[in-house]
Scaffold this motif. Structure first.
Motif, PDB file in Angstrom:
ATOM      1  N   GLU A  66      75.647  72.141  42.247  1.00 43.13           N
ATOM      2  CA  GLU A  66      75.880  70.932  43.053  1.00 43.13           C
ATOM      3  C   GLU A  66      75.047  69.770  42.525  1.00 43.13           C
ATOM      4  OE1 GLU A  66      77.885  70.383  46.012  1.00 43.13           O
ATOM      5  OE2 GLU A  66      78.836  72.251  45.371  1.00 43.13           O
ATOM      6  N   MET A  67      73.759  70.033  42.214  1.00 43.21           N
ATOM      7  CA  MET A  67      72.905  68.962  41.698  1.00 43.21           C
ATOM      8  C   MET A  67      73.431  68.434  40.367  1.00 43.21           C
ATOM      9  SD  MET A  67      68.952  69.910  42.604  1.00 43.21           S
ATOM     10  CE  MET A  67      68.953  71.607  42.045  1.00 43.21           C
ATOM     11  N   MET A  68      73.833  69.333  39.473  1.00 44.00           N
ATOM     12  CA  MET A  68      74.288  68.910  38.143  1.00 44.00           C
ATOM     13  C   MET A  68      75.627  68.182  38.189  1.00 44.00           C
ATOM     14  SD  MET A  68      73.237  71.981  35.540  1.00 44.00           S
ATOM     15  CE  MET A  68      73.783  73.341  36.565  1.00 44.00           C
ATOM     16  N   PHE A  69      76.598  68.750  38.901  1.00 51.28           N
ATOM     17  CA  PHE A  69      77.959  68.253  38.801  1.00 51.28           C
ATOM     18  C   PHE A  69      78.345  67.245  39.876  1.00 51.28           C
ATOM     19  CE2 PHE A  69      78.145  72.562  36.829  1.00 51.28           C
ATOM     20  CZ  PHE A  69      78.226  72.108  35.525  1.00 51.28           C
ATOM     21  N   LYS A  70      77.582  67.166  40.974  1.00 54.07           N
ATOM     22  CA  LYS A  70      77.904  66.200  42.024  1.00 54.07           C
ATOM     23  C   LYS A  70      76.837  65.131  42.184  1.00 54.07           C
ATOM     24  CE  LYS A  70      80.858  68.842  45.117  1.00 54.07           C
ATOM     25  NZ  LYS A  70      80.971  69.379  46.492  1.00 54.07           N
ATOM     26  N   HIS A  71      75.567  65.540  42.204  1.00 49.74           N
ATOM     27  CA  HIS A  71      74.496  64.608  42.521  1.00 49.74           C
ATOM     28  C   HIS A  71      74.059  63.762  41.335  1.00 49.74           C
ATOM     29  CE1 HIS A  71      73.024  67.658  45.821  1.00 49.74           C
ATOM     30  NE2 HIS A  71      74.316  67.418  45.893  1.00 49.74           N
ATOM     31  N   GLY A  72      74.049  64.337  40.142  1.00 49.84           N
ATOM     32  CA  GLY A  72      73.530  63.630  38.985  1.00 49.84           C
ATOM     33  C   GLY A  72      72.008  63.558  38.990  1.00 49.84           C
ATOM     34  N   PHE A  73      71.385  64.313  39.856  1.00 51.97           N
ATOM     35  CA  PHE A  73      69.922  64.395  39.954  1.00 51.97           C
ATOM     36  C   PHE A  73      69.587  65.872  40.059  1.00 51.97           C
ATOM     37  CE2 PHE A  73      66.087  64.850  42.536  1.00 51.97           C
ATOM     38  CZ  PHE A  73      65.205  64.022  41.874  1.00 51.97           C
ATOM     39  N   VAL A  74      68.764  66.368  39.140  1.00 53.68           N
ATOM     40  CA  VAL A  74      68.494  67.800  39.088  1.00 53.68           C
ATOM     41  C   VAL A  74      66.996  68.064  39.187  1.00 53.68           C
ATOM     42  CG1 VAL A  74      68.743  69.904  37.689  1.00 53.68           C
ATOM     43  CG2 VAL A  74      70.515  68.162  37.636  1.00 53.68           C
ATOM     44  N   HIS A  75      66.635  69.046  39.976  1.00 59.06           N
ATOM     45  CA  HIS A  75      65.247  69.507  40.059  1.00 59.06           C
ATOM     46  C   HIS A  75      64.890  70.031  38.671  1.00 59.06           C
ATOM     47  CE1 HIS A  75      61.815  71.983  40.970  1.00 59.06           C
ATOM     48  NE2 HIS A  75      61.875  71.706  42.252  1.00 59.06           N
ATOM     49  N   CYS A  76      63.917  69.409  38.024  1.00 57.63           N
ATOM     50  CA  CYS A  76      63.635  69.733  36.624  1.00 57.63           C
ATOM     51  C   CYS A  76      62.433  70.643  36.423  1.00 57.63           C
ATOM     52  CB  CYS A  76      63.431  68.443  35.842  1.00 57.63           C
ATOM     53  SG  CYS A  76      64.947  67.495  35.711  1.00 57.63           S
ATOM     54  N   ASP A  77      61.943  71.246  37.477  1.00 60.32           N
ATOM     55  CA  ASP A  77      60.778  72.124  37.354  1.00 60.32           C
ATOM     56  C   ASP A  77      61.002  73.389  38.198  1.00 60.32           C
ATOM     57  OD1 ASP A  77      58.264  72.913  36.513  1.00 60.32           O
ATOM     58  OD2 ASP A  77      57.207  71.733  38.038  1.00 60.32           O
ATOM     59  N   PRO A  78      62.082  74.135  37.911  1.00 61.22           N
ATOM     60  CA  PRO A  78      62.473  75.246  38.780  1.00 61.22           C
ATOM     61  C   PRO A  78      61.762  76.574  38.501  1.00 61.22           C
ATOM     62  CG  PRO A  78      64.098  74.986  37.084  1.00 61.22           C
ATOM     63  CD  PRO A  78      63.073  73.898  36.869  1.00 61.22           C
ATOM     64  N   HIS A  79      60.431  76.561  38.435  1.00 57.81           N
ATOM     65  CA  HIS A  79      59.725  77.836  38.266  1.00 57.81           C
ATOM     66  C   HIS A  79      59.478  78.475  39.630  1.00 57.81           C
ATOM     67  CE1 HIS A  79      55.917  75.969  39.447  1.00 57.81           C
ATOM     68  NE2 HIS A  79      56.243  74.969  38.645  1.00 57.81           N
ATOM     69  N   ALA A  80      59.024  79.713  39.626  1.00 57.47           N
ATOM     70  CA  ALA A  80      58.918  80.515  40.855  1.00 57.47           C
ATOM     71  C   ALA A  80      58.052  79.873  41.931  1.00 57.47           C
ATOM     72  CB  ALA A  80      58.396  81.905  40.518  1.00 57.47           C
ATOM     73  N   ALA A  81      57.036  79.121  41.573  1.00 61.81           N
ATOM     74  CA  ALA A  81      56.193  78.485  42.587  1.00 61.81           C
ATOM     75  C   ALA A  81      56.894  77.295  43.240  1.00 61.81           C
ATOM     76  CB  ALA A  81      54.872  78.040  41.979  1.00 61.81           C
ATOM     77  N   ASN A  82      57.954  76.791  42.632  1.00 61.48           N
ATOM     78  CA  ASN A  82      58.684  75.652  43.187  1.00 61.48           C
ATOM     79  C   ASN A  82      59.997  76.028  43.852  1.00 61.48           C
ATOM     80  OD1 ASN A  82      56.741  73.854  42.448  1.00 61.48           O
ATOM     81  ND2 ASN A  82      57.786  73.125  40.633  1.00 61.48           N
ATOM     82  N   LEU A  83      60.397  77.269  43.766  1.00 60.19           N
ATOM     83  CA  LEU A  83      61.599  77.746  44.442  1.00 60.19           C
ATOM     84  C   LEU A  83      61.175  78.875  45.365  1.00 60.19           C
ATOM     85  CD1 LEU A  83      64.159  77.941  41.505  1.00 60.19           C
ATOM     86  CD2 LEU A  83      64.107  76.264  43.338  1.00 60.19           C
ATOM     87  N   LEU A  84      61.173  78.603  46.646  1.00 58.29           N
ATOM     88  CA  LEU A  84      60.742  79.589  47.630  1.00 58.29           C
ATOM     89  C   LEU A  84      61.915  79.970  48.513  1.00 58.29           C
ATOM     90  CD1 LEU A  84      57.372  77.892  48.645  1.00 58.29           C
ATOM     91  CD2 LEU A  84      57.767  79.592  46.862  1.00 58.29           C
ATOM     92  N   VAL A  85      61.830  81.161  49.102  1.00 56.05           N
ATOM     93  CA  VAL A  85      62.923  81.697  49.903  1.00 56.05           C
ATOM     94  C   VAL A  85      62.376  82.159  51.244  1.00 56.05           C
ATOM     95  CG1 VAL A  85      64.720  83.461  49.996  1.00 56.05           C
ATOM     96  CG2 VAL A  85      64.032  82.518  47.793  1.00 56.05           C
ATOM     97  N   ARG A  86      63.088  81.847  52.315  1.00 54.43           N
ATOM     98  CA  ARG A  86      62.705  82.348  53.642  1.00 54.43           C
ATOM     99  C   ARG A  86      63.966  82.544  54.478  1.00 54.43           C
ATOM    100  NH1 ARG A  86      60.564  77.456  57.545  1.00 54.43           N
ATOM    101  NH2 ARG A  86      62.534  76.357  57.538  1.00 54.43           N
ATOM    102  N   PRO A  87      63.869  83.362  55.512  1.00 57.15           N
ATOM    103  CA  PRO A  87      65.038  83.515  56.391  1.00 57.15           C
ATOM    104  C   PRO A  87      65.223  82.265  57.242  1.00 57.15           C
ATOM    105  CG  PRO A  87      63.335  85.161  56.888  1.00 57.15           C
ATOM    106  CD  PRO A  87      62.781  84.244  55.854  1.00 57.15           C
ATOM    107  N   LEU A  88      66.450  81.988  57.601  1.00 53.77           N
ATOM    108  CA  LEU A  88      66.722  80.919  58.547  1.00 53.77           C
ATOM    109  C   LEU A  88      66.313  81.393  59.940  1.00 53.77           C
ATOM    110  CD1 LEU A  88      70.258  79.778  57.385  1.00 53.77           C
ATOM    111  CD2 LEU A  88      68.193  78.401  57.372  1.00 53.77           C
ATOM    112  N   PRO A  89      66.187  80.462  60.883  1.00 55.77           N
ATOM    113  CA  PRO A  89      65.893  80.892  62.256  1.00 55.77           C
ATOM    114  C   PRO A  89      66.925  81.920  62.730  1.00 55.77           C
ATOM    115  CG  PRO A  89      65.737  78.515  62.056  1.00 55.77           C
ATOM    116  CD  PRO A  89      66.291  79.030  60.752  1.00 55.77           C
ATOM    117  N   SER A  90      66.495  82.879  63.521  1.00 52.56           N
ATOM    118  CA  SER A  90      67.396  83.967  63.935  1.00 52.56           C
ATOM    119  C   SER A  90      68.606  83.428  64.677  1.00 52.56           C
ATOM    120  CB  SER A  90      66.646  84.965  64.806  1.00 52.56           C
ATOM    121  OG  SER A  90      66.292  84.361  66.021  1.00 52.56           O
ATOM    122  N   GLY A  91      69.678  84.163  64.527  1.00 53.52           N
ATOM    123  CA  GLY A  91      70.912  83.808  65.201  1.00 53.52           C
ATOM    124  C   GLY A  91      71.836  82.917  64.385  1.00 53.52           C
TER     125      GLY A  91
END
Length: 110
Positions: A66-91
């Motif tokens: 989406e960033m590359m093909f639609k936004h034209g602005f890409v996060h340029c530092d995608p290492h593990a410390a900059n990409l974090l994952v968490r669950p959404l609020p329950s439900g």
């Protein structure tokens, strides 16, 4: 985040950029909201959160496409410390339709 809300509304709820505290930041220091989350490459932590690794892969791929093909602005530092994952609020349902597993990806450094 404005790009996701306007150009990629389908995934906007699953991508998050932490709040910047401008009053605590300078030209050399960026102070951002603290986030409790697993690093994108920490398989065991992601699984402990009840998140399917394949859902993480799909969301990261879709987010960057989406960033590359639609936004034209890409996060340029995608290492593990900059990409974090968490669950959404329950439900809440995930983007993949599973009612139990939802994820948010944090772009900590933009």
């Amino acid at each position: 985040m404005d790009n996701f809300r306007t150009l990629s509304p389908r995934i906007a709820d699953y991508v998050y950029a932490p709040r910047v505290y401008w009053n605590l930041s300078t030209s050399r220091l960026l102070t951002m909201e603290y986030m409790e989350a697993a690093q994108v490459n920490d398989l065991k932590s992601i699984q402990r959160l009840g998140i399917q690794p394949s859902d993480v892969v799909n969301l990261v791929s879709e987010t960057f496409a989406e960033m590359m093909f639609k936004h034209g602005f890409v996060h340029c530092d995608p290492h593990a410390a900059n990409l974090l994952v968490r669950p959404l609020p329950s439900g809440r349902r995930s983007i993949f339709g599973n009612p139990f597993i939802s994820i948010v990806i944090f772009y900590v450094s933009c």
